[in-house]
Enzyme design. Structure first.
Site, PDB file in Angstrom:
ATOM      1  N   ARG A   3      -0.388 -21.874  21.876  1.00  0.00           N
ATOM      2  CA  ARG A   3      -1.350 -22.519  21.168  1.00  0.00           C
ATOM      3  C   ARG A   3      -0.374 -22.721  19.846  1.00  0.00           C
ATOM      4  O   ARG A   3      -0.399 -24.039  19.084  1.00  0.00           O
ATOM      5  CB  ARG A   3      -2.448 -21.702  20.902  1.00  0.00           C
ATOM      6  CG  ARG A   3      -3.672 -22.618  20.287  1.00  0.00           C
ATOM      7  CD  ARG A   3      -5.123 -21.974  20.284  1.00  0.00           C
ATOM      8  NE  ARG A   3      -4.941 -20.734  19.554  1.00  0.00           N
ATOM      9  CZ  ARG A   3      -5.909 -19.854  19.298  1.00  0.00           C
ATOM     10  NH1 ARG A   3      -6.906 -20.026  20.284  1.00  0.00           N
ATOM     11  NH2 ARG A   3      -5.911 -18.575  18.929  1.00  0.00           N
ATOM     12  N   LYS A  40      -4.596 -24.999  15.342  1.00  0.00           N
ATOM     13  CA  LYS A  40      -4.817 -23.962  14.321  1.00  0.00           C
ATOM     14  C   LYS A  40      -4.181 -24.322  12.991  1.00  0.00           C
ATOM     15  O   LYS A  40      -2.941 -23.735  12.818  1.00  0.00           O
ATOM     16  CB  LYS A  40      -4.499 -22.529  14.907  1.00  0.00           C
ATOM     17  CG  LYS A  40      -5.905 -21.506  14.506  1.00  0.00           C
ATOM     18  CD  LYS A  40      -5.862 -20.245  15.336  1.00  0.00           C
ATOM     19  CE  LYS A  40      -6.488 -19.377  14.845  1.00  0.00           C
ATOM     20  NZ  LYS A  40      -8.193 -19.294  15.142  1.00  0.00           N
ATOM     21  N   GLU A  88     -18.376 -26.845  17.331  1.00  0.00           N
ATOM     22  CA  GLU A  88     -17.963 -25.398  17.095  1.00  0.00           C
ATOM     23  C   GLU A  88     -18.489 -25.125  15.511  1.00  0.00           C
ATOM     24  O   GLU A  88     -18.855 -25.900  14.975  1.00  0.00           O
ATOM     25  CB  GLU A  88     -16.483 -24.882  17.562  1.00  0.00           C
ATOM     26  CG  GLU A  88     -15.623 -25.591  16.578  1.00  0.00           C
ATOM     27  CD  GLU A  88     -14.446 -25.299  16.853  1.00  0.00           C
ATOM     28  OE1 GLU A  88     -13.979 -24.010  17.233  1.00  0.00           O
ATOM     29  OE2 GLU A  88     -13.217 -25.957  16.855  1.00  0.00           O
TER      30      GLU A  88
HETATM   31  C1  LIG Z   1      -9.172 -19.257  15.948  1.00  0.00           C
HETATM   32  C2  LIG Z   1     -10.456 -19.894  16.146  1.00  0.00           C
HETATM   33  C3  LIG Z   1     -11.255 -19.717  17.183  1.00  0.00           C
HETATM   34  C4  LIG Z   1     -11.346 -18.619  17.928  1.00  0.00           C
HETATM   35  O1  LIG Z   1      -9.982 -18.624  18.920  1.00  0.00           O
HETATM   36  P1  LIG Z   1      -9.597 -17.193  19.498  1.00  0.00           P
HETATM   37  O2  LIG Z   1      -8.439 -17.860  20.120  1.00  0.00           O
HETATM   38  O3  LIG Z   1     -10.687 -16.769  20.575  1.00  0.00           O
HETATM   39  O4  LIG Z   1      -9.498 -16.259  18.555  1.00  0.00           O
HETATM   40  C5  LIG Z   1     -12.183 -20.928  17.143  1.00  0.00           C
HETATM   41  N1  LIG Z   1     -12.211 -21.863  16.555  1.00  0.00           N
HETATM   42  C6  LIG Z   1     -11.538 -22.209  15.646  1.00  0.00           C
HETATM   43  C7  LIG Z   1     -11.651 -23.390  14.654  1.00  0.00           C
HETATM   44  C8  LIG Z   1     -10.288 -21.197  15.382  1.00  0.00           C
HETATM   45  O5  LIG Z   1      -9.524 -21.400  14.196  1.00  0.00           O
END
Ligand SMILES: *Cc1c(COP(=O)(O)O)cnc(C)c1O
Length: 341
Positions: A82, A184, A220
């Site tokens: 990622r 991210k 989300e």
């Molecule tokens: C990091 C993150 C998540 C959760 O991801 P994980 O890999 O499960 O920790 C979900 N939504 C956003 C916007 C994120 O930045």
């Protein structure tokens, strides 16, 4: 290894500096060999790309002490993948996957005294991140970068049981349809701050963001993916190209199917159908699943049948199974648990 004298059960989710952090520098088109350092400060030029144009991406994962005393991480290969996708989207060089995993190993092993003991509920949070470091004033990608990993012990997410939270349907958008919602990047968080501060002022714990094009579909929250359970016991997670692909959510969907024998699907979820759901939770590394009891859409309350007292029954099974796998109490699928020592 003697552990640090920390009250593991009572630390929160804050920054507690550990002894070592990892750094590798990218210059003249190549990463250097990388090293651990005890210096927690970074000296940057005033015009560094990260400061002027927010060229930075990050990851988040945890190290756990398992029941039999090993220190492990959970699916770090997916964090490496990622980070690669995030870096490519912001025109940054890729930090190689094998080196990413090795750097996580090194920094966790060096900070072993800060890895909370089994049963404390606490974990060592690991934050890999990368940023453009050389001066950039005309808008363009930087030429030099730093890849770093800091670690910090974090307390149990739920102290005294997981209480369901109340969230609001936000009037702000988190991500544009063809933007950066799927990576991210720090920029996604900078622009979410006003929305979360607003929600908190109004008494809500979190925001539910909708798809910005039609504002009819669930995306989300600021930092966690949704997971719903239908009244006939099916697990449903929203599908969208602007959602951050949560490793926790993907793991829970696998657990639902392969461990609990449930049907699970990733598909578009409209806001209208949320009122028919039986359970709702937010998935991410920090909490694994945080139960949602109520969703407020401009004054209209959607109360999940699972209520405001405890997690819904299926959410709870998912939570217990995945945390059991992470802590070594339940056998993990091949490749999920990465043993550091
Ligand atoms: C990091 C993150 C998540 C959760 O991801 P994980 O890999 O499960 O920790 C979900 N939504 C956003 C916007 C994120 O930045």
């Amino acid at each position: 290894m003697e552990k640090k004298n920390i009250d593991w059960g009572n630390i929160g989710f804050g920054y507690i500096p550990t002894d070592y952090r990892y750094v590798s520098y990218f210059k003249n088109g190549a990463w250097d060999e990388g090293q651990l350092t005890t210096d927690s400060n970074i000296v940057l030029n005033e015009c560094a790309g990260v400061l002027q144009y927010a060229q930075t991406v990050f990851e988040g994962l945890k190290a756990y002490t398992t029941e039999d005393g090993h220190i492990v991480t959970f699916r770090p290969d997916l964090n490496a993948d990622r980070l690669e996708q995030s870096a490519q989207r912001l025109e940054m060089p890729v930090f190689p996957k094998d080196r990413f995993i090795e750097a996580v190993n090194q920094v966790v092993a060096a900070n072993e005294a800060f890895v909370p003991p089994y049963g404390s509920g606490a974990t060592l949070y690991i934050r890999p991140y990368m940023f453009g470091s050389n001066p950039v004033i005309g808008v363009k990608p930087a030429d030099e970068y730093q890849f770093r990993i800091l670690t910090t012990p974090v307390g149990p997410y739920f102290k005294g049981g997981a209480k369901p939270i109340t969230i609001k349907v936000s009037d702000f958008d988190r991500a544009a349809p063809h933007g950066t919602g799927h990576i991210k990047a720090g920029l996604n968080y900078a622009m979410s701050l006003h929305a979360i501060v607003t929600a908190h002022k109004e008494g809500f714990d979190e925001n539910m963001y909708l798809d910005p094009a039609t504002r009819t579909k669930v995306e989300e929250t600021g930092g966690a993916n949704f997971l719903f359970v239908t009244k006939d016991g099916k697990v449903v997670t929203p599908k969208s190209t602007s959602i951050l692909p949560s490793i926790t959510r993907r793991s829970l969907v696998y657990v639902a199917k392969e461990y609990l024998g449930l049907e699970a699907e990733e598909r578009e979820v409209t806001l209208a159908e949320v009122a028919d759901m039986a359970e709702c939770g937010l998935c991410g590394t920090a909490a694994v699943i945080s139960p949602v009891g109520k969703i407020v859409d401009h004054g209209k309350e959607i109360c999940l049948p699972s209520g405001m007292q405890e997690m819904g029954p299926i959410t709870k099974k998912l939570y217990e199974t995945l945390t059991g796998i992470q802590m070594g109490r339940i056998e993990a699928p091949k490749g999920w648990i990465h043993v550091i020592k």
